[in-house]
Design a protein around this motif. Structure first.
Motif, PDB file in Angstrom:
ATOM      1  N   ASP A   6       0.737   7.164  -5.373  1.00 29.98           N
ATOM      2  CA  ASP A   6       0.359   8.132  -4.343  1.00 29.98           C
ATOM      3  C   ASP A   6      -0.937   8.775  -4.804  1.00 29.98           C
ATOM      4  N   CYS A   7      -1.907   8.844  -3.907  1.00 22.47           N
ATOM      5  CA  CYS A   7      -3.253   9.284  -4.282  1.00 22.47           C
ATOM      6  C   CYS A   7      -3.805  10.218  -3.220  1.00 22.47           C
ATOM      7  N   GLY A   8      -4.472  11.286  -3.674  1.00 22.00           N
ATOM      8  CA  GLY A   8      -5.105  12.213  -2.749  1.00 22.00           C
ATOM      9  C   GLY A   8      -6.516  12.548  -3.197  1.00 22.00           C
ATOM     10  N   THR A   9      -7.414  12.719  -2.231  1.00 23.40           N
ATOM     11  CA  THR A   9      -8.792  13.109  -2.535  1.00 23.40           C
ATOM     12  C   THR A   9      -9.209  14.279  -1.652  1.00 23.40           C
ATOM     13  N   LEU A  10     -10.088  15.083  -2.185  1.00 20.25           N
ATOM     14  CA  LEU A  10     -10.743  16.139  -1.411  1.00 20.25           C
ATOM     15  C   LEU A  10     -12.226  15.808  -1.389  1.00 20.25           C
ATOM     16  N   LEU A  11     -12.743  15.534  -0.200  1.00 19.06           N
ATOM     17  CA  LEU A  11     -14.142  15.125  -0.030  1.00 19.06           C
ATOM     18  C   LEU A  11     -14.730  15.884   1.148  1.00 19.06           C
ATOM     19  N   ASN A  12     -15.817  16.593   0.917  1.00 17.68           N
ATOM     20  CA  ASN A  12     -16.492  17.355   1.974  1.00 17.68           C
ATOM     21  C   ASN A  12     -15.536  18.282   2.717  1.00 17.68           C
ATOM     22  N   GLY A  13     -14.621  18.885   1.955  1.00 18.19           N
ATOM     23  CA  GLY A  13     -13.756  19.911   2.530  1.00 18.19           C
ATOM     24  C   GLY A  13     -12.490  19.414   3.202  1.00 18.19           C
ATOM     25  N   PHE A  14     -12.277  18.083   3.226  1.00 16.95           N
ATOM     26  CA  PHE A  14     -11.087  17.539   3.891  1.00 16.95           C
ATOM     27  C   PHE A  14     -10.343  16.587   2.963  1.00 16.95           C
ATOM     28  N   ASN A  15      -9.045  16.470   3.231  1.00 21.37           N
ATOM     29  CA  ASN A  15      -8.152  15.726   2.357  1.00 21.37           C
ATOM     30  C   ASN A  15      -7.839  14.332   2.860  1.00 21.37           C
ATOM     31  N   GLY A  16      -7.700  13.415   1.908  1.00 22.56           N
ATOM     32  CA  GLY A  16      -7.147  12.091   2.166  1.00 22.56           C
ATOM     33  C   GLY A  16      -5.867  11.929   1.375  1.00 22.56           C
ATOM     34  N   ASP A  17      -4.908  11.160   1.913  1.00 21.29           N
ATOM     35  CA  ASP A  17      -3.612  11.008   1.255  1.00 21.29           C
ATOM     36  C   ASP A  17      -2.988   9.689   1.685  1.00 21.29           C
ATOM     37  N   SER A  18      -2.648   8.848   0.720  1.00 21.24           N
ATOM     38  CA  SER A  18      -2.033   7.557   1.033  1.00 21.24           C
ATOM     39  C   SER A  18      -1.271   7.061  -0.182  1.00 21.24           C
ATOM     40  N   CYS A  19      -0.290   6.195   0.078  1.00 25.70           N
ATOM     41  CA  CYS A  19       0.515   5.651  -1.009  1.00 25.70           C
ATOM     42  C   CYS A  19       0.829   4.186  -0.726  1.00 25.70           C
ATOM     43  N   TYR A  20       0.907   3.391  -1.804  1.00 29.29           N
ATOM     44  CA  TYR A  20       1.234   1.969  -1.701  1.00 29.29           C
ATOM     45  C   TYR A  20       2.164   1.617  -2.852  1.00 29.29           C
ATOM     46  N   THR A  21       3.164   0.792  -2.587  1.00 28.85           N
ATOM     47  CA  THR A  21       4.065   0.336  -3.634  1.00 28.85           C
ATOM     48  C   THR A  21       3.683  -1.086  -4.037  1.00 28.85           C
ATOM     49  N   PHE A  22       3.346  -1.253  -5.320  1.00 20.54           N
ATOM     50  CA  PHE A  22       2.841  -2.504  -5.862  1.00 20.54           C
ATOM     51  C   PHE A  22       3.935  -3.241  -6.625  1.00 20.54           C
ATOM     52  N   CYS A  23       3.834  -4.568  -6.617  1.00 17.14           N
ATOM     53  CA  CYS A  23       4.653  -5.404  -7.492  1.00 17.14           C
ATOM     54  C   CYS A  23       3.914  -5.623  -8.812  1.00 17.14           C
ATOM     55  N   VAL A  24       4.655  -5.603  -9.907  1.00 15.10           N
ATOM     56  CA  VAL A  24       4.084  -5.916 -11.217  1.00 15.10           C
ATOM     57  C   VAL A  24       4.536  -7.329 -11.577  1.00 15.10           C
ATOM     58  N   GLY A  25       3.617  -8.273 -11.480  1.00 16.32           N
ATOM     59  CA  GLY A  25       3.984  -9.668 -11.711  1.00 16.32           C
ATOM     60  C   GLY A  25       4.955 -10.156 -10.653  1.00 16.32           C
ATOM     61  N   GLU A  26       5.904 -10.994 -11.045  1.00 19.13           N
ATOM     62  CA  GLU A  26       6.894 -11.537 -10.110  1.00 19.13           C
ATOM     63  C   GLU A  26       8.065 -10.570  -9.971  1.00 19.13           C
ATOM     64  N   VAL A  27       8.377 -10.245  -8.735  1.00 21.78           N
ATOM     65  CA  VAL A  27       9.443  -9.292  -8.433  1.00 21.78           C
ATOM     66  C   VAL A  27      10.546 -10.018  -7.676  1.00 21.78           C
ATOM     67  N   SER A  28      11.781  -9.580  -7.833  1.00 24.03           N
ATOM     68  CA  SER A  28      12.909 -10.249  -7.175  1.00 24.03           C
ATOM     69  C   SER A  28      12.761 -10.219  -5.655  1.00 24.03           C
ATOM     70  N   SER A  29      13.326 -11.203  -4.999  1.00 25.69           N
ATOM     71  CA  SER A  29      13.257 -11.286  -3.529  1.00 25.69           C
ATOM     72  C   SER A  29      13.952 -10.087  -2.894  1.00 25.69           C
ATOM     73  N   GLU A  30      14.991  -9.589  -3.548  1.00 21.80           N
ATOM     74  CA  GLU A  30      15.731  -8.426  -3.036  1.00 21.80           C
ATOM     75  C   GLU A  30      14.828  -7.192  -2.998  1.00 21.80           C
ATOM     76  N   VAL A  31      14.057  -6.987  -4.061  1.00 15.70           N
ATOM     77  CA  VAL A  31      13.153  -5.844  -4.120  1.00 15.70           C
ATOM     78  C   VAL A  31      11.985  -6.033  -3.152  1.00 15.70           C
ATOM     79  N   LYS A  32      11.463  -7.249  -3.058  1.00 14.13           N
ATOM     80  CA  LYS A  32      10.383  -7.513  -2.093  1.00 14.13           C
ATOM     81  C   LYS A  32      10.819  -7.186  -0.670  1.00 14.13           C
ATOM     82  N   GLN A  33      12.084  -7.470  -0.355  1.00 15.03           N
ATOM     83  CA  GLN A  33      12.590  -7.169   0.986  1.00 15.03           C
ATOM     84  C   GLN A  33      12.619  -5.660   1.235  1.00 15.03           C
ATOM     85  N   LEU A  34      12.963  -4.894   0.199  1.00 13.73           N
ATOM     86  CA  LEU A  34      12.921  -3.433   0.321  1.00 13.73           C
ATOM     87  C   LEU A  34      11.498  -2.970   0.624  1.00 13.73           C
TER      88      LEU A  34
END
Length: 266
Positions: free
Chosen positions: A101-129
């Motif tokens: 999860d990452c946030g920035t303040l640039l020119n007085g306004f905020n950005g906010d976004s999050c991404y869930t990454f796989c580390v190497g090979e992940v189980s199919s069950e977790v990928k489905q989640l």
């Protein structure tokens, strides 16, 4: 409740802040592999954000339960739902997932976004989640249209995830965003269609499904930040900042940089 509608000029500034968040997540994607620590990822993000003329909003963010947040990103690994604190001891390993999860303040306004990454090979069950959680984010965005209600977003997220028997965290929500990182209204990931405030053009909100593989119950670590699943099962978290429009929401943040590197694996 005080909701600030944004002008077109303000939405443009918010887009710039959010696009920087997207580029930061893309930069981090290059380094997410077995052996790197979450503290190393935090240093990369902090330098990238500052090199691009912005401030990492999370650093020093106040906590009603304890001290300010000590890092520039939240790094939540496996059973950590949100607010994981980067540290030198947490080393990513093959098969992990990590939401950043990452946030920035640039020119007085905020950005906010999050991404869930796989580390190497992940189980199919977790990928489905991960796939289902990410899909639910876009289901919510499809309903984020002027004239509809907040509950339409919440219900769309909940229905999609619970149809797959996943848990929806209820204690944590999305939020309004603008000059402040957290503004009104709160944006729950559960609810009923037609309920809640009516959405108006110019509202800017962060929609962020937080979804568990098992039960939805959570608990807080002793650091007063880290939120984990109570049953120890994995959790996923995806987030976009959007502007409400008539007809179709405008996504201000971006996963393009991440997906360019990873491909659309889920």
């Amino acid at each position: 409740m005080k909701i600030f509608l944004k002008t077109e000029d303000e939405i443009e500034l918010m887009r710039q802040a959010n696009q920087l968040v997207g580029r930061t997540l893309g930069e981090l994607a290059k380094h997410i592999k077995p052996g790197i620590t979450t503290l190393q990822l935090d240093k990369i993000a902090d330098e990238f954000i500052r090199d691009n003329g912005a401030i990492p909003t999370f650093k020093g963010f106040p906590n009603p339960y304890g001290g300010p947040f000590p890092a520039s990103i939240c790094t939540s690994v496996n059973d950590v739902v949100v607010h994981g604190v980067p540290n030198a001891e947490t080393v990513l390993k093959e098969g992990d997932i990590i939401s950043i999860d990452c946030g920035t303040l640039l020119n007085g306004f905020n950005g906010d976004s999050c991404y869930t990454f796989c580390v190497g090979e992940v189980s199919s069950e977790v990928k489905q989640l991960l796939k289902t959680t990410k899909e639910s984010l876009y289901k919510g965005i499809e309903n984020a249209v002027a004239g509809r209600h907040l509950g339409d977003i919440s219900s769309a997220v909940q229905e999609h995830c619970e149809a797959q028997k996943y848990g929806i965290v209820r204690e944590l929500t999305g939020h309004g965003i603008g000059r402040d990182m957290h503004e009104d209204p709160q944006v729950p990931n559960y609810g009923r269609r037609g309920n809640g405030i009516m959405l108006k053009a110019g509202m800017c909100i962060a929609i962020e499904p937080m979804v568990t593989m098992g039960k939805r119950d959570i608990w807080m670590d002793a650091d007063r930040w880290t939120i984990r699943t109570r049953d120890g099962k994995p959790a996923a978290h995806f987030e976009h900042t959007i502007a409400i429009r008539k007809g179709q929401a405008e996504i201000l943040s971006s996963f393009d940089e991440v997906e360019l590197l990873e491909g659309k694996i889920y």
